[in-house]
Design a protein around this motif. Structure first.
Motif, PDB file in Angstrom:
ATOM      1  N   SER A  76      54.955  39.468  77.498  1.00 28.57           N
ATOM      2  CA  SER A  76      55.351  38.812  78.748  1.00 28.57           C
ATOM      3  C   SER A  76      56.366  39.610  79.558  1.00 28.57           C
ATOM      4  CB  SER A  76      55.888  37.407  78.471  1.00 28.57           C
ATOM      5  OG  SER A  76      56.949  37.455  77.538  1.00 28.57           O
ATOM      6  N   GLY A  77      57.331  40.228  78.921  1.00 32.91           N
ATOM      7  CA  GLY A  77      58.339  40.986  79.657  1.00 32.91           C
ATOM      8  C   GLY A  77      57.757  42.186  80.384  1.00 32.91           C
ATOM      9  N   LEU A  78      56.816  42.879  79.753  1.00 33.35           N
ATOM     10  CA  LEU A  78      56.207  44.047  80.397  1.00 33.35           C
ATOM     11  C   LEU A  78      55.367  43.645  81.599  1.00 33.35           C
ATOM     12  CD1 LEU A  78      55.113  46.167  77.291  1.00 33.35           C
ATOM     13  CD2 LEU A  78      57.037  46.580  78.831  1.00 33.35           C
ATOM     14  N   GLY A  79      54.666  42.529  81.495  1.00 34.35           N
ATOM     15  CA  GLY A  79      53.861  42.061  82.617  1.00 34.35           C
ATOM     16  C   GLY A  79      54.726  41.591  83.771  1.00 34.35           C
ATOM     17  N   HIS A  80      55.754  40.825  83.454  1.00 30.79           N
ATOM     18  CA  HIS A  80      56.599  40.252  84.505  1.00 30.79           C
ATOM     19  C   HIS A  80      57.505  41.299  85.157  1.00 30.79           C
ATOM     20  CE1 HIS A  80      58.910  37.247  86.636  1.00 30.79           C
ATOM     21  NE2 HIS A  80      60.011  37.782  86.148  1.00 30.79           N
ATOM     22  N   LYS A  81      58.119  42.131  84.348  1.00 28.30           N
ATOM     23  CA  LYS A  81      59.096  43.082  84.873  1.00 28.30           C
ATOM     24  C   LYS A  81      58.486  44.383  85.388  1.00 28.30           C
ATOM     25  CE  LYS A  81      62.662  41.355  81.780  1.00 28.30           C
ATOM     26  NZ  LYS A  81      63.417  41.628  80.553  1.00 28.30           N
ATOM     27  N   LYS A  82      57.413  44.862  84.739  1.00 27.69           N
ATOM     28  CA  LYS A  82      56.870  46.174  85.097  1.00 27.69           C
ATOM     29  C   LYS A  82      55.463  46.138  85.666  1.00 27.69           C
ATOM     30  CE  LYS A  82      59.742  48.820  81.991  1.00 27.69           C
ATOM     31  NZ  LYS A  82      59.815  49.917  81.055  1.00 27.69           N
ATOM     32  N   GLY A  83      54.721  45.046  85.448  1.00 28.37           N
ATOM     33  CA  GLY A  83      53.361  44.965  85.961  1.00 28.37           C
ATOM     34  C   GLY A  83      52.300  45.424  84.988  1.00 28.37           C
ATOM     35  N   LEU A  84      52.671  45.622  83.706  1.00 26.93           N
ATOM     36  CA  LEU A  84      51.698  46.044  82.698  1.00 26.93           C
ATOM     37  C   LEU A  84      50.996  44.810  82.143  1.00 26.93           C
ATOM     38  CD1 LEU A  84      50.458  48.304  80.967  1.00 26.93           C
ATOM     39  CD2 LEU A  84      52.245  47.850  79.293  1.00 26.93           C
ATOM     40  N   VAL A  85      49.710  44.705  82.400  1.00 24.49           N
ATOM     41  CA  VAL A  85      48.911  43.579  81.919  1.00 24.49           C
ATOM     42  C   VAL A  85      47.654  44.117  81.243  1.00 24.49           C
ATOM     43  CG1 VAL A  85      49.789  41.959  83.656  1.00 24.49           C
ATOM     44  CG2 VAL A  85      47.757  43.306  84.156  1.00 24.49           C
ATOM     45  N   LEU A  86      46.874  43.212  80.683  1.00 21.79           N
ATOM     46  CA  LEU A  86      45.632  43.625  80.048  1.00 21.79           C
ATOM     47  C   LEU A  86      44.526  43.685  81.090  1.00 21.79           C
ATOM     48  CD1 LEU A  86      45.669  41.725  76.651  1.00 21.79           C
ATOM     49  CD2 LEU A  86      46.658  43.923  77.258  1.00 21.79           C
ATOM     50  N   GLY A  87      43.711  44.701  80.997  1.00 22.67           N
ATOM     51  CA  GLY A  87      42.627  44.883  81.950  1.00 22.67           C
ATOM     52  C   GLY A  87      41.586  43.788  81.887  1.00 22.67           C
ATOM     53  N   ASN A  88      41.511  43.088  80.771  1.00 19.37           N
ATOM     54  CA  ASN A  88      40.545  42.012  80.619  1.00 19.37           C
ATOM     55  C   ASN A  88      41.244  40.669  80.426  1.00 19.37           C
ATOM     56  OD1 ASN A  88      41.523  42.868  78.186  1.00 19.37           O
ATOM     57  ND2 ASN A  88      39.602  42.692  77.089  1.00 19.37           N
ATOM     58  N   SER A  89      42.497  40.555  80.863  1.00 19.50           N
ATOM     59  CA  SER A  89      43.266  39.325  80.782  1.00 19.50           C
ATOM     60  C   SER A  89      43.708  39.041  79.354  1.00 19.50           C
ATOM     61  CB  SER A  89      42.459  38.167  81.369  1.00 19.50           C
ATOM     62  OG  SER A  89      43.197  37.018  81.457  1.00 19.50           O
ATOM     63  N   MET A  90      42.784  39.027  78.445  1.00 13.45           N
ATOM     64  CA  MET A  90      43.074  38.944  77.009  1.00 13.45           C
ATOM     65  C   MET A  90      41.901  39.571  76.279  1.00 13.45           C
ATOM     66  SD  MET A  90      41.967  35.161  75.611  1.00 13.45           S
ATOM     67  CE  MET A  90      43.486  34.408  75.880  1.00 13.45           C
ATOM     68  N   GLY A  91      42.146  40.016  75.098  1.00 12.67           N
ATOM     69  CA  GLY A  91      41.078  40.607  74.307  1.00 12.67           C
ATOM     70  C   GLY A  91      40.773  39.734  73.110  1.00 12.67           C
ATOM     71  N   LEU A  92      39.509  39.498  72.840  1.00 11.69           N
ATOM     72  CA  LEU A  92      39.094  38.688  71.701  1.00 11.69           C
ATOM     73  C   LEU A  92      38.607  39.592  70.580  1.00 11.69           C
ATOM     74  CD1 LEU A  92      38.336  35.972  70.361  1.00 11.69           C
ATOM     75  CD2 LEU A  92      36.127  36.163  71.514  1.00 11.69           C
TER      76      LEU A  92
END
Length: 162
Positions: A76-92
């Motif tokens: 969560s911190g990387l997504g909120h603070k830096k913009g690093l997210v998963l390319g597929n939202s989540m991986g199963l």
């Protein structure tokens, strides 16, 4: 001890650097997920809005259960603070998948921002959560056996902000 709520999962270490960086583990006693690290040979620069990149985790799993899966989620911190997210939202990760687990990483920052994200070898960049799976039997029907209060109400049918 293996129980239905605490199953044993085999983990194969595919990258020996994990022994130095730290094996996947829960960071606090009540953490829901284990952190995954980027098993890279060199820093990786993710440009804003460029295509997602697959990053190796250095691990493979054997869950050996019809009632278990894993999901890869962003930290969560990387997504909120830096913009690093998963390319597929989540991986199963299905229980019968036994190859290396990969992280699809994407820089969600606006293209014009110039905010590159550099992922260093050994960085904790995602997390893995194990979930129980319910596998219901399906029965084909012409009509449902009972109505519900909501019925066929879809998007916005329950009101806005209530």
């Amino acid at each position: 001890m293996t129980t239905p709520m605490n199953p044993t999962i085999e983990i194969k270490i595919l990258d020996d650097r994990l022994r130095q960086w730290g094996l996947p583990q829960y960071q606090t006693p009540q953490a829901a997920a284990i952190d995954l690290v980027a098993c890279l040979d060199a820093p990786l620069v993710l440009k804003p809005q460029q295509a997602a990149v697959l990053i190796p985790t250095g691990i493979a799993l054997h869950m050996n259960s019809d009632h278990l899966c894993a999901v890869i989620l962003p930290r969560s911190g990387l997504g909120h603070k830096k913009g690093l997210v998963l390319g597929n939202s989540m991986g199963l990760i299905d229980a019968d998948y036994m190859a290396q687990c990969l992280i699809s990483a994407w820089n969600r920052n606006p293209a014009e921002s110039g905010l590159d994200i550099t992922v260093q070898p050994g960085d904790r960049i995602a997390q893995m959560l194990f979930l129980p799976i319910v596998r219901p039997a399906f029965v084909v029907v012409d009509e449902f056996s009972a109505p519900s209060e909501r019925g066929e109400g879809g998007f916005g049918s329950t009101g806005v902000g209530r």
